[in-house]
Design a protein around this motif. Structure first.
Motif, PDB file in Angstrom:
ATOM      1  N   HIS A 144       1.586   6.449  -7.051  1.00  0.00           N
ATOM      2  CA  HIS A 144       0.515   7.379  -7.400  1.00  0.00           C
ATOM      3  C   HIS A 144       1.010   8.827  -7.320  1.00  0.00           C
ATOM      4  O   HIS A 144       0.722   9.650  -8.203  1.00  0.00           O
ATOM      5  CB  HIS A 144      -0.693   7.169  -6.486  1.00  0.00           C
ATOM      6  CG  HIS A 144      -1.832   8.073  -6.770  1.00  0.00           C
ATOM      7  ND1 HIS A 144      -2.582   7.985  -7.919  1.00  0.00           N
ATOM      8  CD2 HIS A 144      -2.333   9.121  -6.069  1.00  0.00           C
ATOM      9  CE1 HIS A 144      -3.505   8.933  -7.913  1.00  0.00           C
ATOM     10  NE2 HIS A 144      -3.374   9.627  -6.808  1.00  0.00           N
ATOM     11  N   THR A 145       1.781   9.141  -6.285  1.00  0.00           N
ATOM     12  CA  THR A 145       2.330  10.484  -6.120  1.00  0.00           C
ATOM     13  C   THR A 145       3.283  10.826  -7.265  1.00  0.00           C
ATOM     14  O   THR A 145       3.224  11.917  -7.834  1.00  0.00           O
ATOM     15  CB  THR A 145       3.062  10.601  -4.763  1.00  0.00           C
ATOM     16  OG1 THR A 145       2.130  10.332  -3.716  1.00  0.00           O
ATOM     17  CG2 THR A 145       3.669  11.976  -4.570  1.00  0.00           C
ATOM     18  N   THR A 178       1.003   4.148  -2.921  1.00  0.00           N
ATOM     19  CA  THR A 178       0.863   5.581  -2.655  1.00  0.00           C
ATOM     20  C   THR A 178       2.018   6.358  -3.283  1.00  0.00           C
ATOM     21  O   THR A 178       1.803   7.404  -3.908  1.00  0.00           O
ATOM     22  CB  THR A 178       0.816   5.838  -1.136  1.00  0.00           C
ATOM     23  OG1 THR A 178      -0.301   5.128  -0.589  1.00  0.00           O
ATOM     24  CG2 THR A 178       0.699   7.316  -0.817  1.00  0.00           C
ATOM     25  N   LYS A 179       3.226   5.839  -3.162  1.00  0.00           N
ATOM     26  CA  LYS A 179       4.396   6.514  -3.735  1.00  0.00           C
ATOM     27  C   LYS A 179       4.325   6.541  -5.256  1.00  0.00           C
ATOM     28  O   LYS A 179       4.660   7.554  -5.883  1.00  0.00           O
ATOM     29  CB  LYS A 179       5.678   5.836  -3.264  1.00  0.00           C
ATOM     30  CG  LYS A 179       5.968   6.096  -1.799  1.00  0.00           C
ATOM     31  CD  LYS A 179       7.173   5.353  -1.317  1.00  0.00           C
ATOM     32  CE  LYS A 179       7.380   5.598   0.176  1.00  0.00           C
ATOM     33  NZ  LYS A 179       8.434   4.769   0.732  1.00  0.00           N
ATOM     34  N   GLN A 192       0.831  -1.204   0.000  1.00  0.00           N
ATOM     35  CA  GLN A 192       0.000   0.000   0.000  1.00  0.00           C
ATOM     36  C   GLN A 192       0.870   1.261   0.000  1.00  0.00           C
ATOM     37  O   GLN A 192       0.566   2.237  -0.696  1.00  0.00           O
ATOM     38  CB  GLN A 192      -0.952   0.012   1.204  1.00  0.00           C
ATOM     39  CG  GLN A 192      -2.051  -1.011   1.132  1.00  0.00           C
ATOM     40  CD  GLN A 192      -3.045  -0.727   0.008  1.00  0.00           C
ATOM     41  OE1 GLN A 192      -3.149   0.368  -0.519  1.00  0.00           O
ATOM     42  NE2 GLN A 192      -3.787  -1.750  -0.367  1.00  0.00           N
ATOM     43  N   ASP A 193       1.968   1.246   0.777  1.00  0.00           N
ATOM     44  CA  ASP A 193       2.893   2.385   0.781  1.00  0.00           C
ATOM     45  C   ASP A 193       3.505   2.585  -0.603  1.00  0.00           C
ATOM     46  O   ASP A 193       3.620   3.715  -1.081  1.00  0.00           O
ATOM     47  CB  ASP A 193       4.007   2.178   1.815  1.00  0.00           C
ATOM     48  CG  ASP A 193       3.533   2.315   3.243  1.00  0.00           C
ATOM     49  OD1 ASP A 193       2.424   2.856   3.469  1.00  0.00           O
ATOM     50  OD2 ASP A 193       4.273   1.880   4.152  1.00  0.00           O
TER      51      ASP A 193
END
Length: 161
Positions: free
Chosen positions: A52-53, A49-50, A45-46
């Motif tokens: 996606h950023t 997120t990275k 999940q982390d």
């Protein structure tokens, strides 16, 4: 996973664990594997997120390139030094841009090459995102199944009232 014949999780670097094998494990073994699987889900999940950023930043950069290409030479612009610090400047050459290729390296590219670079990186990140998302969903399903088996075993062990 209901069939019981598919692999479910890796334990300690071993091969996949089958549903029937999970049913024969102790509560402590199941808890240990579930904790490891939950940790893997959180790490995935982390990473999602990275990614996606990073993809969002590339999309912003690509939009800035498009905007820059429409501005005439000599046009007064604000130049970003950081995310929140801009200084006034003048557009000297809208046909060539510096592209940050990572670790502090910049490469001069034409506007079209810069646009292509952003699009290729965005596609790569999207592909990686999709792969990680699928892996995270599988791991989440495994963790959920382990939790269900643990709860069933705990209910069997508790005295009925």
């Amino acid at each position: 996973m209901a069939s019981g014949s598919k692999g479910a999780a890796g334990a300690g670097g071993g091969g996949p664990i089958r549903l029937s094998e999970m049913m024969n494990m102790s509560i402590d073994q199941l808890r240990s594997i579930k904790e490891q699987t939950d940790l893997e889900v959180n790490l995935l999940q982390d990473s999602l997120t990275k990614i996606h950023t990073a993809a969002s930043r590339l999309e912003v950069a690509n939009a800035a390139l498009q905007d820059l290409s429409l501005r005439p030479q000599g046009k007064k612009i604000l130049v970003p030094l950081t995310a929140s610090l801009y200084v006034p400047g003048y557009l000297d050459d809208a046909d060539n841009v510096l592209v940050d290729v990572g670790t502090g390296y910049f490469v001069e590219k034409t506007m079209a090459e810069g646009n292509d670079y952003c699009e290729r990186k965005t596609r790569l990140l999207k592909s990686n995102f999709d792969e990680l998302l699928e892996m995270a969903n599988k791991k989440k399903n495994i963790a959920d199944e382990l939790g269900r088996i643990m709860n069933a075993k705990l209910r069997q062990m508790s005295p009925s009232t």
